[in-house]
Design an enzyme around this catalytic site. Sequence first.
Site, PDB file in Angstrom:
ATOM      1  N   ALA A   1     -20.606 -13.647  65.840  1.00  0.00           N
ATOM      2  CA  ALA A   1     -20.911 -12.596  64.863  1.00  0.00           C
ATOM      3  C   ALA A   1     -19.707 -11.726  64.525  1.00  0.00           C
ATOM      4  O   ALA A   1     -19.845 -10.548  64.217  1.00  0.00           O
ATOM      5  CB  ALA A   1     -22.068 -11.723  65.329  1.00  0.00           C
TER       6      ALA A   1
ATOM      7  N   ARG B   1     -17.791 -14.803  28.429  1.00  0.00           N
ATOM      8  CA  ARG B   1     -16.812 -15.187  27.414  1.00  0.00           C
ATOM      9  C   ARG B   1     -16.802 -14.115  26.329  1.00  0.00           C
ATOM     10  O   ARG B   1     -17.653 -13.244  26.274  1.00  0.00           O
ATOM     11  CB  ARG B   1     -17.192 -16.542  26.806  1.00  0.00           C
ATOM     12  CG  ARG B   1     -16.964 -17.710  27.739  1.00  0.00           C
ATOM     13  CD  ARG B   1     -17.556 -18.967  27.193  1.00  0.00           C
ATOM     14  NE  ARG B   1     -16.860 -19.437  25.979  1.00  0.00           N
ATOM     15  CZ  ARG B   1     -17.277 -20.464  25.256  1.00  0.00           C
ATOM     16  NH1 ARG B   1     -18.381 -21.102  25.593  1.00  0.00           N
ATOM     17  NH2 ARG B   1     -16.595 -20.856  24.181  1.00  0.00           N
TER      18      ARG B   1
ATOM     19  N   ASN C   1     -14.677 -20.633  16.602  1.00  0.00           N
ATOM     20  CA  ASN C   1     -15.824 -21.284  17.237  1.00  0.00           C
ATOM     21  C   ASN C   1     -16.746 -21.824  16.146  1.00  0.00           C
ATOM     22  O   ASN C   1     -17.205 -22.956  16.197  1.00  0.00           O
ATOM     23  CB  ASN C   1     -16.665 -20.300  18.072  1.00  0.00           C
ATOM     24  CG  ASN C   1     -16.034 -19.934  19.395  1.00  0.00           C
ATOM     25  OD1 ASN C   1     -16.194 -18.813  19.869  1.00  0.00           O
ATOM     26  ND2 ASN C   1     -15.316 -20.866  20.016  1.00  0.00           N
TER      27      ASN C   1
ATOM     28  N   ARG D   1     -10.128 -12.054  20.439  1.00  0.00           N
ATOM     29  CA  ARG D   1     -11.574 -12.127  20.575  1.00  0.00           C
ATOM     30  C   ARG D   1     -12.106 -11.481  21.851  1.00  0.00           C
ATOM     31  O   ARG D   1     -13.213 -10.921  21.833  1.00  0.00           O
ATOM     32  CB  ARG D   1     -12.062 -13.575  20.448  1.00  0.00           C
ATOM     33  CG  ARG D   1     -11.318 -14.613  21.287  1.00  0.00           C
ATOM     34  CD  ARG D   1     -11.540 -15.993  20.681  1.00  0.00           C
ATOM     35  NE  ARG D   1     -11.098 -17.128  21.470  1.00  0.00           N
ATOM     36  CZ  ARG D   1      -9.856 -17.592  21.527  1.00  0.00           C
ATOM     37  NH1 ARG D   1      -8.883 -16.968  20.877  1.00  0.00           N
ATOM     38  NH2 ARG D   1      -9.583 -18.675  22.249  1.00  0.00           N
TER      39      ARG D   1
END
Lengths: 482, 500
Positions: free
Chosen positions: A67, A274, A281, A324
């Site tokens: 741990a 994005r 596009n 963009r």
Amino acid sequence: MEFPQLEYLRRRRCDSAVNTEQKKLTQTPLLKIWVPWMGCSLNRRRGSSVPQFCNSPTMIVMVGLPARGKTYISKKLTRYLNWIGVPTKMFNVGQYRREAVKIYKNFEFFKPDNEEAMKIRKACATAALKDVAAYFSKEQGQVAVFDATNTTRERRAIILSYAKERGYKVFFVESICDDPEIIAENIKQVKFGSPDYVDRDIDEALEDFSRRIECYRASYMPMDDEEDRKLSYIKIFDVGSRYLVNRVQDHIQSRIVYYLMNIHVTPRSIYLSRHGESELNLLGRIGGDSGLSPRGQKYANALATFIRGQNIRELKVWTSHMKRTIQTAEALGVQYEQWKALNEIDAGVCEELTYEEIQENFPEEFALRDQDKYRYRYPKGESYEDLVHRLEPVIMELERQENVLVVCHQAIFRCLLAYFLDKPADELPYLRCPLHTVLKLTPVAYGCKVESFFLNIEAVNTHRERPVVSFHKHTFIIIDNY
Amino acid sequence: MRGCSSRAKLAHGRDTAVCMTNCPTLIVTVGLPARGKTYISKKLTRYLNWIGVPTREFNVGQYRRECVKIYKSFEFFRPDNEEGLKIRRQCASAALNDVRQYLTEDGGQVAVFDATNTTRERRDTIIQFAEQNGFKVFFVESVCEDPDVIQENIVQVKLGSPDYTNCNTEEAAEDFMKRIKCYENSYEPLDEVLDRDLSFIKIMDVGQRYLVNRVLDHIQSRIVYYLMNIHITPRSIYLCRHGESELNVNGRIGGDSGLTPRGKEFGKKLSQFLQTQGISDLKVWTSQMKRTIQTAESLSVPYEQWKVLNEIDAGVCEEMMYEEIQDHFPLEFALRDQDKYRYRYPKGESYEDLVQRLEPVIMELERQENVLVICHQAVMRCLLAYFLDKTAEELPYLKCPLHTVLKLTPVAYGCKVESISLNVDAVNTHRERPEVGISLEAHRRAHTHPQEDGSVWPDMAFSPRAFSSTGCTVQASAFLLTHGVNLTPNPQHSKHPTRK
């Protein structure tokens, strides 16, 4: 390493005499690497965008009580090294033990006087070491992470001599922590869900695990400044508050140390998105530096609303240098940082073309890309592999930061996502990263929780599926010298 | 931890720009004399300035030399020399004042306070000073007990110090050892327990071992990484360009052409030259462009290709001649001459971008020993600027002729440079810094493009850094992302403050 298998070279007619004069260079079609055309010495050439610095294989050996985050560190380190292109594999001795002893009864298995169990545990460690050797010699592995407690000097000596016999370098990573809260949190996050405790309730499991830790404590010999001064290691104290680093031998160890010193366990989330849909596009064209379409602008506004709704503490916003992503971030009305490294993949001569135009004008290139989309480099452009290299400082800074929103591009998004979700190189270029969708990544236990939010604004689909490759991988392709 | 205090913001006196995340940082060296503190300070300062973080070092010893014109002997440093102590305290204060000036008014981001700082008391004073001014503090302690290393230090840098100009070697060494003794008794090294709340790195035995405590932010993390990669093993770095290329001969920039016959001749001469140098274990690095690889091929040794060593990407101007660029892109051509370091070719790169992509090369060069780097003109200028501590203004005009090897050998606090021409003729590709005649503002106006929606988008080549809606200048470069450096195109505001 990965380079020689995928290369094709045109065998030119040549003078039979092998002269020591300048040999004609050819540019390999896929990677766009210049090599001398004599094939046999090809294996010596390193063709990726980064020199490969690993010579001998390296074993990273974890040290620490249960741990203390050893498996967390092992998995994360393995993921990082694989992402930057160093073939790495983790060997968790606990797994071997679970396979050997099908059912875990209780902590008594780990008592230091339990002879029977000691035998099994040693056999498991040995089996794991054998697999390490096989990984290095047969699978071209470069780094093996040996994840076990390794708390006694005796056990570490066995590993050291095993490695020395075979010419492996050894680097120890010790995690020391006595903060009871952190340990309790660890146990909660990863131990309760472990196969060992599948049939117990929480209190039983906690009790048993605590006693398991005690079994190790008496015989625990931490790495020592004096006794171990010839060894290479890093000691991590209190989850990164302090580090002791001894004798870093080479490049990969230096990178590992840098990485370990930058990661943290503070809860946070990373948002990946994005840019909004762009003009190019809409035209089905790749690359370029166009602005947002009207729908893209709508997305930017929707993103702003979404982010505000998330009520994120101290959010950092990063964009690329391209119009963009910047326009998208502008809608958020907060400060943002621009990273050139987040720019979309450079498609070189194919910039601003449609896929159909590429297929028409550069049919060989088009075919090559489908052969190996990860390593394929556009003429005068980049490959996904190049992207990963330039994104490494971004990943390093993301590890340091807490809440971050990254507004980027399709190929970049794929690379970052592959890092967080541990996707291999051949899956990376086909990960789905649609426009107008935010991914929220929250580290949890040993991995990452992913939540996907589509902000309900239509956009074109820019995803190309992995095509069915119709000819054999090793066909020779005739190409003129560039 | 993140975000500047409002006091620091006002102190910067910038009304539009905002300090993005971090406050200025004060790096404080700690250690007995001859432990490499000044070596580390200078190297670190050089590195930080090269990656774009305005940094300056403040050596308290210098202040002392200005104050006490003539150095008599080690007695000045005796702990019971009240007069001496007063002067030394004053010098430290004067230096701290200059630090404050540099970080709050002169655009500095990092100050390196180079002094022994061996007592907790002195360090507490510095910490208080930093707190009052909103600076972060990071200690760099060098601990070393190896007598050989200390001796070598003394020989390399102390004997030549202004303090010992009139002593002979033995006298100087003896005096200096006594000087060290004066500090030893009161030396309180940084302690894991007592100083657990401070941020520091303890370097032990010239980099064998490091203790790192509480790294707070990005810049401290980078500093730690850098310090952990440097070494002092003697070695040499050889820098050269590829042999003369076909495009060179045609007066064209960029591209990926092969070598001319003269270029190939250079390759052969280079191979012979390296053999005469008798270098043990030389690593050879090239870019991924044909001309450097062809050059390396002549050496008949293994070499590594680095994509980041590729020549600067001239974007739309690739493979053009300077005359053609002037014809087709007169504004771009003029802009480049205005600020050659920051100017970015349309769809290409700037020297500033180059520095960012070359940083891993520099880091690896620091780790390595003997290396030959075969690269390109702009790349070589960037690497050279790092080793020779050249400013951003000088960098793009450094002379890096073809067919010439530069051999760099670290010595004392700097770098010895030997320039070896291999006597193979080549064209000259160097453009001198031109006389600049056009106003920056006129260009800026001519260069913004009105968009359809009425907004104005600055030309990317000129102003790669956009402005956020809150009117703040936003960081463009990854290295500067935490340092709030104002990058509005203002020719008066130099990123690299003039050196003392």
